[in-house]
Design an enzyme around this catalytic site. Structure first.
Site, PDB file in Angstrom:
ATOM      1  N   ASP A   1      46.927  -3.789 138.649  1.00 41.48           N
ATOM      2  CA  ASP A   1      45.962  -2.924 137.953  1.00 41.48           C
ATOM      3  C   ASP A   1      45.885  -1.528 138.577  1.00 41.48           C
ATOM      4  O   ASP A   1      44.799  -1.042 138.911  1.00 41.48           O
ATOM      5  CB  ASP A   1      44.570  -3.560 137.949  1.00 41.48           C
TER       6      ASP A   1
ATOM      7  N   GLY B   1      35.635 -13.260 145.368  1.00 36.50           N
ATOM      8  CA  GLY B   1      37.012 -12.864 145.182  1.00 36.50           C
ATOM      9  C   GLY B   1      37.320 -11.419 145.497  1.00 36.50           C
ATOM     10  O   GLY B   1      36.564 -10.714 146.179  1.00 36.50           O
TER      11      GLY B   1
ATOM     12  N   GLY C   1      37.876 -15.254 134.263  1.00 39.06           N
ATOM     13  CA  GLY C   1      38.109 -15.768 132.924  1.00 39.06           C
ATOM     14  C   GLY C   1      36.865 -15.943 132.099  1.00 39.06           C
ATOM     15  O   GLY C   1      36.938 -16.357 130.942  1.00 39.06           O
ATOM     16  N   LYS C   2      35.697 -15.597 132.658  1.00 41.25           N
ATOM     17  CA  LYS C   2      34.436 -15.694 131.928  1.00 41.25           C
ATOM     18  C   LYS C   2      33.591 -14.437 132.233  1.00 41.25           C
ATOM     19  O   LYS C   2      33.811 -13.766 133.241  1.00 41.25           O
ATOM     20  CB  LYS C   2      33.683 -16.964 132.311  1.00 41.25           C
TER      21      LYS C   2
ATOM     22  N   SER D   1      36.898  -6.936 127.766  1.00 38.30           N
ATOM     23  CA  SER D   1      38.106  -7.731 127.576  1.00 38.30           C
ATOM     24  C   SER D   1      37.782  -8.966 126.746  1.00 38.30           C
ATOM     25  O   SER D   1      36.632  -9.405 126.680  1.00 38.30           O
ATOM     26  CB  SER D   1      38.701  -8.160 128.923  1.00 38.30           C
TER      27      SER D   1
ATOM     28  N   GLU E   1      42.705  -6.546 127.031  1.00 42.76           N
ATOM     29  CA  GLU E   1      42.000  -6.021 128.198  1.00 42.76           C
ATOM     30  C   GLU E   1      42.670  -4.723 128.629  1.00 42.76           C
ATOM     31  O   GLU E   1      43.538  -4.177 127.948  1.00 42.76           O
ATOM     32  CB  GLU E   1      41.990  -7.042 129.338  1.00 42.76           C
TER      33      GLU E   1
ATOM     34  N   HIS F   1      48.297  -3.435 132.117  1.00 38.66           N
ATOM     35  CA  HIS F   1      47.153  -2.787 132.750  1.00 38.66           C
ATOM     36  C   HIS F   1      47.540  -1.387 133.238  1.00 38.66           C
ATOM     37  O   HIS F   1      47.545  -1.084 134.426  1.00 38.66           O
ATOM     38  CB  HIS F   1      46.586  -3.611 133.889  1.00 38.66           C
TER      39      HIS F   1
END
Length: 328
Positions: A27, A80, A105-106, A165, A211, A282
């Site tokens: 990214d 993280g 992922g959420k 995203s 995203e 990205h």
């Protein structure tokens, strides 16, 4: 249908020793101060590297030695890396925006903001001051994810906050003139999304894969670059960049065929070549010293799927659409 995250945990990408000629990054965004290019990316404290010539890179220290205090207050389970920063020079300061996701992922995520008068880590003036949270997405409340920030200043000098995203897609919201907060939090514009067959709040990753928004002004248009499909699977990734354009920051962004990105459209712009990169995405785009650059990460086939820095010149066809040629 089970989501990818429920079927199998994401693979661990190879992490190789820092290679000055072929550095790893995820990214990436870029800025130039003086005679030095600086790149920032996902990682502990925000990964940094710098170069004089865009060819040989030196690893810098992370921006943050420790997490800003607001992060664990907003996201108690965050453990993280800091994700996908954006960097912009504005009103005498460098502004960096960054995402923290407590449940990858959420939409258990938030975006923060910090400033520094310089990017040169050897300068006595170098210091990142954190200004806290800009926006947060909440599980069970939101159908967008507070990740992947990008800032664009329009022709009137108004800064816009681009982010989001998956699910209900990418958003644009006006910022205050100091970039410290959203100006009208209730005035949201959805600028791109992909179709989904999911029930609301299912948060599966099997469709609506969009995203990495980056809005860039060139000529009469704002160009929206976005990444479709899945990252982070190494050589099995199918990530790629699409593009559309609009006369307004808030859209509608249409592709070469005239179809709106709000309906899942976009012209394929950058894809893996099957030789050097299995996939890439990205991206960010810059005009620096009269030359335009495309910056992204690519999943390197020779390096077993490790995520590598891509910096290449951005060019334009006679109809005003961008293109690149990846270096072999």
């Amino acid at each position: 249908m089970l989501s990818y995250a429920q079927e199998v945990p994401p693979p661990t990408l190879p992490v190789l020793p820092f290679n000055p000629k072929n550095p790893g990054i995820h990214d990436p965004v870029m800025a130039k101060e003086g005679d030095t290019y600086y790149v920032y990316g996902t990682g502990k404290g925000i990964v940094t590297m710098y170069s004089k010539d865009l060819k040989t890179w030196t690893e810098g220290k992370p921006i943050f030695d420790a997490l800003p205090d607001w992060v664990l207050k907003a996201l108690p389970n965050f453990k993280g890396d800091i994700w996908a920063p954006d960097i912009i020079f504005y009103k005498g300061q460098y502004h960096i925006f960054y995402a923290c996701n407590a449940t990858p992922g959420k939409p258990d995520a938030a975006i923060g903001h910090a400033t520094s008068p310089t990017l040169n880590q050897k300068s006595p003036a170098y210091k990142w001051t954190d200004h806290g949270k800009i926006v947060q997405s909440v599980l069970g409340r939101d159908l967008w994810q507070a990740i992947d920030p990008n800032i664009i200043v329009d022709d009137a000098g108004t800064p816009w906050f681009i982010f989001g995203s998956f699910w209900d897609g990418l958003k644009a919201v006006k910022m205050t003139d100091d970039m410290m907060q959203l100006k009208h939090p209730e005035e949201w514009h959805t600028i791109a999304r992909r179709p989904t067959s999911q029930k609301p709040y299912n948060y599966g990753l099997e469709d609506s894969q969009i995203e990495g928004a980056f809005v860039y002004r060139h000529g009469d248009y704002y160009y929206l670059f976005a990444s479709f499909d899945m990252c982070c699977r190494g050589v099995n990734s199918n990530y790629h960049v699409v593009v559309g354009r609009s006369k307004s920051v808030t859209g509608p962004y249409v592709d070469k065929a005239g179809y709106d990105m709000i309906d899942g459209n976009g012209t394929d712009f950058a894809i893996g070549d099957g030789v050097k990169y299995a996939a890439l995405g990205h991206n960010s785009v810059y005009l620096i010293d009269g030359k335009e650059y495309f910056v992204a990460h690519g999943y390197s086939i020779p390096d077993g799927g490790a995520s590598k820095l891509i910096v290449t010149e951005l060019k334009w066809d006679k109809n005003g659409w961008p293109y690149i040629k990846l270096q072999q």
